[in-house]
Design a protein around this motif. Structure first.
Motif, PDB file in Angstrom:
ATOM      1  N   ALA A   1      -6.651   3.430   2.900  1.00  0.00           N
ATOM      2  CA  ALA A   1      -7.298   2.742   1.769  1.00  0.00           C
ATOM      3  C   ALA A   1      -8.805   2.997   1.800  1.00  0.00           C
ATOM      4  O   ALA A   1      -9.454   2.735   2.806  1.00  0.00           O
ATOM      5  CB  ALA A   1      -7.023   1.241   1.829  1.00  0.00           C
TER       6      ALA A   1
ATOM      7  N   GLY B   1      -0.500   2.932  -3.001  1.00  0.00           N
ATOM      8  CA  GLY B   1      -1.721   3.518  -2.454  1.00  0.00           C
ATOM      9  C   GLY B   1      -2.064   4.898  -2.996  1.00  0.00           C
ATOM     10  O   GLY B   1      -3.209   5.337  -2.894  1.00  0.00           O
TER      11      GLY B   1
ATOM     12  N   LEU C   1      -4.469  -1.493   6.222  1.00  0.00           N
ATOM     13  CA  LEU C   1      -4.844  -0.755   5.010  1.00  0.00           C
ATOM     14  C   LEU C   1      -5.690   0.460   5.381  1.00  0.00           C
ATOM     15  O   LEU C   1      -5.526   1.552   4.836  1.00  0.00           O
ATOM     16  CB  LEU C   1      -5.614  -1.658   4.048  1.00  0.00           C
ATOM     17  CG  LEU C   1      -4.808  -2.788   3.379  1.00  0.00           C
ATOM     18  CD1 LEU C   1      -5.751  -3.789   2.704  1.00  0.00           C
ATOM     19  CD2 LEU C   1      -3.816  -2.226   2.355  1.00  0.00           C
TER      20      LEU C   1
ATOM     21  N   THR D   1      -7.768  -8.089   0.343  1.00  0.00           N
ATOM     22  CA  THR D   1      -6.792  -8.757   1.202  1.00  0.00           C
ATOM     23  C   THR D   1      -6.444 -10.129   0.618  1.00  0.00           C
ATOM     24  O   THR D   1      -5.337 -10.342   0.122  1.00  0.00           O
ATOM     25  CB  THR D   1      -7.337  -8.895   2.632  1.00  0.00           C
ATOM     26  OG1 THR D   1      -8.615  -9.547   2.568  1.00  0.00           O
ATOM     27  CG2 THR D   1      -7.478  -7.527   3.288  1.00  0.00           C
TER      28      THR D   1
ATOM     29  N   TRP E   1      -8.730  -2.328  -2.823  1.00  0.00           N
ATOM     30  CA  TRP E   1      -7.799  -3.290  -2.213  1.00  0.00           C
ATOM     31  C   TRP E   1      -8.524  -4.549  -1.768  1.00  0.00           C
ATOM     32  O   TRP E   1      -9.526  -4.472  -1.057  1.00  0.00           O
ATOM     33  CB  TRP E   1      -7.107  -2.651  -1.010  1.00  0.00           C
ATOM     34  CG  TRP E   1      -6.184  -1.560  -1.440  1.00  0.00           C
ATOM     35  CD1 TRP E   1      -6.504  -0.230  -1.614  1.00  0.00           C
ATOM     36  CD2 TRP E   1      -4.817  -1.695  -1.831  1.00  0.00           C
ATOM     37  NE1 TRP E   1      -5.395   0.456  -2.072  1.00  0.00           N
ATOM     38  CE2 TRP E   1      -4.345  -0.419  -2.209  1.00  0.00           C
ATOM     39  CE3 TRP E   1      -3.924  -2.778  -1.875  1.00  0.00           C
ATOM     40  CZ2 TRP E   1      -3.029  -0.194  -2.638  1.00  0.00           C
ATOM     41  CZ3 TRP E   1      -2.627  -2.560  -2.302  1.00  0.00           C
ATOM     42  CH2 TRP E   1      -2.191  -1.280  -2.673  1.00  0.00           C
TER      43      TRP E   1
ATOM     44  N   HIS F   1       0.824  -1.209   0.000  1.00  0.00           N
ATOM     45  CA  HIS F   1       0.000   0.000   0.000  1.00  0.00           C
ATOM     46  C   HIS F   1       0.862   1.264   0.000  1.00  0.00           C
ATOM     47  O   HIS F   1       0.548   2.252  -0.674  1.00  0.00           O
ATOM     48  CB  HIS F   1      -0.968   0.004   1.181  1.00  0.00           C
ATOM     49  CG  HIS F   1      -1.907   1.173   1.138  1.00  0.00           C
ATOM     50  ND1 HIS F   1      -1.556   2.424   1.624  1.00  0.00           N
ATOM     51  CD2 HIS F   1      -3.146   1.304   0.615  1.00  0.00           C
ATOM     52  CE1 HIS F   1      -2.551   3.266   1.410  1.00  0.00           C
ATOM     53  NE2 HIS F   1      -3.524   2.616   0.805  1.00  0.00           N
TER      54      HIS F   1
END
Ligand code: PNW
Length: 470
Positions: free
Chosen positions: A219, A161, A214, A169, A167, A157
């Protein structure tokens, strides 16, 4: 399953996302380039008998070197979104320790190339290529792997990012835990019921820890992608309106707990189903489930990614030993059914997708859904004609058409489905089946690496372009 399928025009909501998906080990090749470390799939594919014809991902689609050409192809096919995965062993060759900048550079270039083409990246942080160094320390049976994953997620990230908003996982923790550590059909090829159940919990912990990391890093959209499907009885396959008998219905409930609720209840509701706890305790005890784990796992996430190919079919069968992919499934059979199948022998039942999307919306209120994989392997034939070569894959187009109608019917029924990604952009390394099973909408000649869009790709371009079916 009442037939919810539409015919004729089916218009999708404004902003519905159309795209295609791939995964690192299945397409990248370049297994030793730029400091990439070995993954469990490098090891597994070299184990005699593990993968059909001894195929490996050493070269695959050579996407690592041909990514620019592949992005051009996506652009020609009118794809708005591209879901790909990052190979952990490129970023951290030993699973932990310093980031390998040359590995990170590849994804940096890919993301820039996508941006230049106006294609939205959906990044999956883990699609099964665990660094072998971590497997050597217990892999997903070791709690530490979950923490290593969250560190790695944060590192990716930190580099991407600024350009990536979407995103994911993990891809399909159930498949990884139960085919990797239970039935042994996938890497790392272990066959141990207790290990598979412990691994499943550690995957969920890894998801929760990475989601936290994140989120802290800013994120805006976090997703978990699951393989989930309705569990049906043979009677329901033959006649969607049939009431299954009681023993078969119980068998279906039990398998549904293992396949879907074991993963989604902890993530979306913060609890394990009692059936799952009973099975885990009997095989593995519960000491690996720590006090705060469910709180960590139950992080707010924006989307659940649904990978759907086929329903799961079961019936009660007293005396049947447990299916190694479903510990606790003693007395349950997984029979073949009399419906058309793909080259994987997977039954084609599009109605089951509508039913399932509606069920997920109902059982997990508030969860946004996205179909992150759907597609089919068929035995494609390349034909010459009119001065050019073609792949006339009407069977694949029919599969995609009927499943898109199923998604549309679920939308009409109120399911919050944000998009649809075809599996897969390219024919690729289909895990234990090697290169023999072709899921691509683009044909790949593995001898020359030539790409040839199949008829289904041209059809999909039109569907995406008009945001619906004609
Ligand atoms: C998914 N099963 O895998 C994966 O996410 C893809 O990488 C893969 O290529 C695609 O589906 C087609 O197989 C699965 O046996 C593999 O239950 C096997 C199973 C489910 C999903």
């Amino acid at each position: 399953l009442p037939s919810l399928l539409t015919e004729g025009r089916a218009v999708f909501p404004d902003g519905f996302v159309w795209g295609a998906a791939t995964a690192s080990y299945q397409i990248e090749g370049a297994a030793r380039d730029d400091g990439r470390g070995p993954s469990v799939w490098d090891t597994f594919s070299r184990t005699p008998g593990a993968v059909a014809q001894g195929h490996t991902g050493d070269v695959a689609c050579d996407h690592y070197h041909r990514y620019a050409e592949d992005v051009r192809l996506m652009s020609e096919l009118g794809l708005a979104a591209y879901r790909f995965s990052v190979a952990w062993p490129r970023i951290r060759p030993d699973g932990s320790g310093p980031v390998n900048p040359r590995g990170m550079d590849f994804y940096d270039r890919l993301v820039d190339e996508l941006a230049a083409a106006g294609i939205t990246p959906y990044v999956t942080l883990y699609h099964w290529d665990l660094p072998q160094a971590l497997e050597d320390r217990g892999g997903w049976t070791a709690r530490d792997t979950a923490y290593r994953f969250a560190d790695y997620a944060a590192a990716v990230h930190a580099r991407l990012g600024d350009r990536v908003r979407h995103w994911t996982t993990l891809n399909e923790p159930w498949v990884q835990a139960f085919l990797g550590y239970g039935s042994g059909v996938h890497a790392p090829g272990r066959r141990d019921a207790a290990a598979s159940l412990v691994a499943a919990h550690h995957f969920l912990l890894a998801h929760g820890l990475a989601a936290q990391a994140l989120r802290e890093a800013g994120a805006p959209e976090i997703m978990l992608v699951v393989n989930t499907a309705p569990v049906l009885t043979p009677a329901q396959i033959a006649d969607p309106a049939a009431e299954p008998d009681e023993a078969d219905a119980e068998a279906a409930d039990r398998v549904d707990c293992l396949l879907t609720r074991q993963i989604l209840d902890p993530v979306l509701l913060g609890t394990y189903p009692a059936t799952v706890l009973e099975i885990v305790e009997r095989h593995a005890g519960l000491s690996h489930v720590h006090d705060d784990d469910l709180r960590t796992i139950h992080q707010p996430i924006e989307l659940v990614g649904v990978n759907y190919y086929s329903p799961c079919v079961v019936r009660s069968s007293p005396g049947e030993p447990a299916n190694p992919a479903y510990p606790g499934s003693e007395g349950i059979a997984f029979p073949a059914v009399e419906v058309p199948v793909t080259a994987m022998d997977w039954p084609v039942v599009p109605e089951a997708l509508s039913r399932h999307l509606l069920r997920l919306s109902h059982d997990y209120p508030g969860a946004g859904l996205m179909v992150t994989e759907n597609g089919a392997a068929f035995d494609d034939v390349v034909t010459a004609g009119e001065g050019a070569e073609h792949v006339h894959d009407d069977d694949r187009t029919a599969y995609l058409d009927s499943h898109l109608r199923a998604v549309h019917a679920a939308l009409e029924g109120g399911a919050d489905v944000r998009g649809y990604l075809v599996w897969s952009l390219l024919d690729n390394f289909e895990w234990a089946e090697g290169y023999a099973r072709r899921f691509g909408i683009v044909h790949v000649d593995f001898a020359t690496q030539r790409r040839l869009p199949k008829d289904s790709a041209l059809w999909f371009r039109e569907v995406a372009g008009r945001n619906g079916l004609a």
